[in-house]
Design an enzyme around this catalytic site. Structure first.
Site, PDB file in Angstrom:
ATOM      1  N   ASN A 189      -0.100   5.270  -0.269  1.00  0.00           N
ATOM      2  CA  ASN A 189      -0.238   3.920   0.056  1.00  0.00           C
ATOM      3  C   ASN A 189      -0.130   3.209   1.516  1.00  0.00           C
ATOM      4  OD1 ASN A 189      -0.652   3.706  -2.825  1.00  0.00           O
ATOM      5  ND2 ASN A 189       1.651   3.235  -3.084  1.00  0.00           N
TER       6      ASN A 189
ATOM      7  N   HIS B 103      -1.542   8.858   3.892  1.00  0.00           N
ATOM      8  CA  HIS B 103      -2.699   8.129   4.534  1.00  0.00           C
ATOM      9  C   HIS B 103      -2.671   6.880   5.683  1.00  0.00           C
ATOM     10  CE1 HIS B 103      -4.706   9.514   0.486  1.00  0.00           C
ATOM     11  NE2 HIS B 103      -4.505  10.362   1.172  1.00  0.00           N
TER      12      HIS B 103
ATOM     13  N   PRO C   6      -4.369  -4.737  -5.520  1.00  0.00           N
ATOM     14  CA  PRO C   6      -5.423  -3.915  -6.377  1.00  0.00           C
ATOM     15  C   PRO C   6      -5.370  -2.475  -5.978  1.00  0.00           C
ATOM     16  CG  PRO C   6      -6.515  -5.148  -4.510  1.00  0.00           C
ATOM     17  CD  PRO C   6      -5.174  -5.399  -4.573  1.00  0.00           C
ATOM     18  N   ASP C   7      -5.435  -1.623  -7.018  1.00  0.00           N
ATOM     19  CA  ASP C   7      -5.536  -0.017  -6.729  1.00  0.00           C
ATOM     20  C   ASP C   7      -7.138   0.194  -6.483  1.00  0.00           C
ATOM     21  OD1 ASP C   7      -6.911  -0.303  -9.098  1.00  0.00           O
ATOM     22  OD2 ASP C   7      -5.690   1.236 -10.232  1.00  0.00           O
ATOM     23  N   PHE C   8      -7.375   1.373  -6.444  1.00  0.00           N
ATOM     24  CA  PHE C   8      -8.852   1.737  -6.094  1.00  0.00           C
ATOM     25  C   PHE C   8      -9.779   1.981  -7.119  1.00  0.00           C
ATOM     26  CE2 PHE C   8      -6.384   2.144  -2.209  1.00  0.00           C
ATOM     27  CZ  PHE C   8      -7.037   2.122  -1.037  1.00  0.00           C
ATOM     28  N   ARG C   9      -9.275   2.648  -8.191  1.00  0.00           N
ATOM     29  CA  ARG C   9     -10.222   3.159  -9.107  1.00  0.00           C
ATOM     30  C   ARG C   9     -10.214   2.667 -10.503  1.00  0.00           C
ATOM     31  NH1 ARG C   9      -9.016   7.314  -5.738  1.00  0.00           N
ATOM     32  NH2 ARG C   9     -10.762   8.710  -4.975  1.00  0.00           N
TER      33      ARG C   9
ATOM     34  N   ASP D 178       0.383  -0.002   2.171  1.00  0.00           N
ATOM     35  CA  ASP D 178       0.704  -1.359   1.943  1.00  0.00           C
ATOM     36  C   ASP D 178       2.094  -1.698   2.757  1.00  0.00           C
ATOM     37  OD1 ASP D 178       2.596  -0.078  -0.226  1.00  0.00           O
ATOM     38  OD2 ASP D 178       0.931  -0.487  -1.657  1.00  0.00           O
TER      39      ASP D 178
END
Length: 593
Positions: free
Chosen positions: A425, A444, A351-354, A427
């Site tokens: 990302n 990040h 899933p993305d964030f926004r 991940d």
């Protein structure tokens, strides 16, 4: 006034326009909208520190029009001074560099100039400090001031904060206590588009919400300053520049000449000046010919890199993917920088964030958080690590496989075209796709290592994997402190590697491709503005974001909106790379949609 005793005021360029200063973003009159008159092609360049160090002249062409020597405080500034004299002002946070708050008599201890000021200056080479008066004459003559300390001859820069520079330490150290103390927050004259400053308002709202739980009422006001004065009709001010209108029971702030538009000296349009002629001619041409931003003259670009005008000319009928393929295929395109966000990982199931319905932040709304971003806030994590570890399992590498977008970047690397890949990302799919760490900047952070937040003991990422899979908070075997994976939370600095590499990478690249990001998180979001105007910038995204939304985009910007995987497949076909891309993905024995 009731219980209101501590007022914070946040201000932007809009409070100074009444004094004759141009703001930045107003259509037609804003500074960014008139920079063509000063032979500056990209509005952001004039305040970019890397551009300033290469060529300070564009900044000093317009510095004259921002210098405090040309202007006087107005109604807004004296209203804030009035709050100070009534002992109601806790602090004023201003984005402005014009120094009008100081001129109005607001002392330094009550003033935080978030974007710096002209009050002091510093040599860019030897760091010798200077006073404003030392460079004032040069600034007003639109000359570049030079350092004469030990024949240094370095360029002197006013201590205003450029893009690429850190905000003053005081901005960060004072705001937490300030916003916890304040009873009323007043926001005036700002677009709230600069992220650190915008976060200050969000911080204020959060802290005021906390106080609300303690039986304090949340008060945030955004309105016309005259309306505010009417609301505080019982206040008076003793400034010699302000007189009380005896004919009105309410206090009126009458600033000599400050409110009379015809009396203001508009330095941008001094009669007979070159800039005035350029402005008048440009304005007449716009009205007569209805010229749009895409038709304005821009700086000459590097023809060795950019395809011929037929390939790059703006045309609705020309597929943007054809333009991208043409650039990638050129022999002189050897150094491509990729900037990516969560959008490239959603095809792998992450899933993305926004995203409104499926994004992590939408899911976190059900966790009783004051803000979904709290789950990734370092201060919140220290007190409530369990919230993060509830969702860490869904983000942990190894459960998902790279997709077409990761292998497209890997193909660029195999062909010797990848300069660097900057990813937001966490991940680890870039590494799984075979992109070496030397070509990666994980802005990040990563799950590959972890650190105790108490004793700072380092751990391999595998050490905390069982706890993450069981949604348990891992504890340090030395001090029993909480172990946190080395991903970057809000409130933490980005890795040193990010700051060490991005300036060189972006100034030397031949092409920048931005994929799958909302460009909302700083400082990553600002990277795209560090790209020289001669370098094409490509956006492959679901929607147009960041600087690509500006009315005056760069001539070399190329935008593709839609499904990223579909776009990359079509791009690979056009560029003749489809077979090679399939081979790359099969060689990695991984999923390729």
């Amino acid at each position: 006034m009731g219980v209101i005793k501590n007022i914070i005021v946040l201000t932007g360029a809009g409070v100074s326009t009444a004094s004759g200063l141009p703001d930045f973003r107003s259509p037609g009159s804003g500074l960014y909208d008139t920079l063509d008159d000063h032979e500056i092609s990209d509005p952001m360049e004039v305040f970019d520190i890397s551009v300033f160090d290469l060529n300070p002249r564009p900044f000093y062409r317009i510095a004259k029009y921002l210098h405090p020597a040309n202007y006087r405080p107005n109604y807004c500034h004296y209203f804030i001074k009035l709050l100070l004299e009534k002992d109601l002002l806790l602090r004023i946070y201003t984005q402005n560099i014009d120094g009008l708050e100081r001129k109005a008599g607001i002392p330094e201890d009550k003033l935080i100039e978030a974007h710096g000021s002209f009050a002091t200056a510093t040599c860019r080479i030897c760091k010798t400090p200077y006073k404003s008066s030392d460079i004032e004459a040069a600034v007003l003559k639109q000359q570049v001031p030079q350092c004469h300390d030990n024949n240094c001859q370095g360029v002197i820069k006013p201590d205003i904060v450029f893009f690429g520079e850190n905000l003053p330490k005081r901005f960060f150290t004072d705001q937490i206590d300030d916003f916890r103390k304040c009873d009323l927050l007043i926001v005036m004259g700002t677009s709230l588009q600069e992220r650190n400053y915008d976060n200050g308002l969000n911080s204020g709202k959060n802290h005021l919400s906390e106080m609300d739980k303690g039986s304090k009422k949340q008060n945030v006001i955004t309105c016309n300053t005259h309306a505010l004065v009417d609301a505080f009709g019982d206040l008076t001010i003793s400034s010699r520049d302000v007189k009380k209108n005896e004919g009105n029971q309410n206090t009126q702030l009458c600033i000599d000449k400050a409110e009379t538009v015809t009396d203001k000296k508009d330095c941008r349009k001094e009669k007979g000046s070159r800039s005035a002629k350029l402005y008048d001619n440009r304005r007449s041409a716009r009205i007569r010919d209805n010229i749009t931003s895409s038709g304005r003259t821009r700086r000459k670009h590097n023809d060795d890199l950019i395809p011929n005008s037929k390939t790059l000319k703006r045309s609705q009928s020309l597929n943007p993917l054809n333009k991208i393929a043409a650039i990638i295929s050129r022999k002189n395109c050897k150094n491509i920088v990729i900037l990516v966000g969560a959008g490239i990982s959603t095809p792998s199931g992450i899933p993305d964030f926004r995203s409104p319905k499926t994004g992590l932040y939408n899911i976190l709304k059900n966790n009783n958080l004051s803000s979904p971003t709290d789950a990734f806030d370092i201060d919140y994590f220290r007190d409530n690590p369990g919230v993060f570890y509830e969702l860490a399992k869904d983000l942990y590498p190894g459960q998902y496989q790279p997709n077409y977008s990761h292998y497209f970047v890997k193909l660029l690397y195999d062909k010797g075209l990848l300069g660097r890949m900057y990813t937001q990302n966490i991940d680890g799919l870039e590494r799984l796709a075979g992109i070496p760490s030397s070509k990666l900047v994980e802005a990040h952070g990563t799950f590959s290592s972890a650190t105790c937040i108490c004793c700072k003991k380092s751990f391999h990422g595998d050490h905390i994997k069982p706890a993450i899979m069981d949604k348990i908070v891992p504890k340090c075997d030395r001090c029993s402190g909480i172990i946190k994976p080395d991903i970057i939370f809000f409130g933490e600095n980005l890795p040193k590697r990010f700051y060490k590499l991005y300036k060189k990478d972006l100034t030397e690249c031949d092409l920048v491709i931005v994929m799958g990001t909302s460009l909302q998180v700083e400082p990553f979001a600002s990277l795209v503005d560090k790209v020289p105007s001669r370098v094409p910038r490509v956006l492959l995204n679901k929607e147009v974001v960041g600087p690509f939304t500006r009315k005056k985009r760069r001539y070399t910007d190329i935008i593709y909106t839609g499904d990223i995987i579909d776009g990359l497949k079509e791009l690979a076909d056009i560029a003749g790379l489809r077979d090679e891309l399939v081979k790359v993905s099969l060689a990695a024995k991984a999923f390729c949609p």
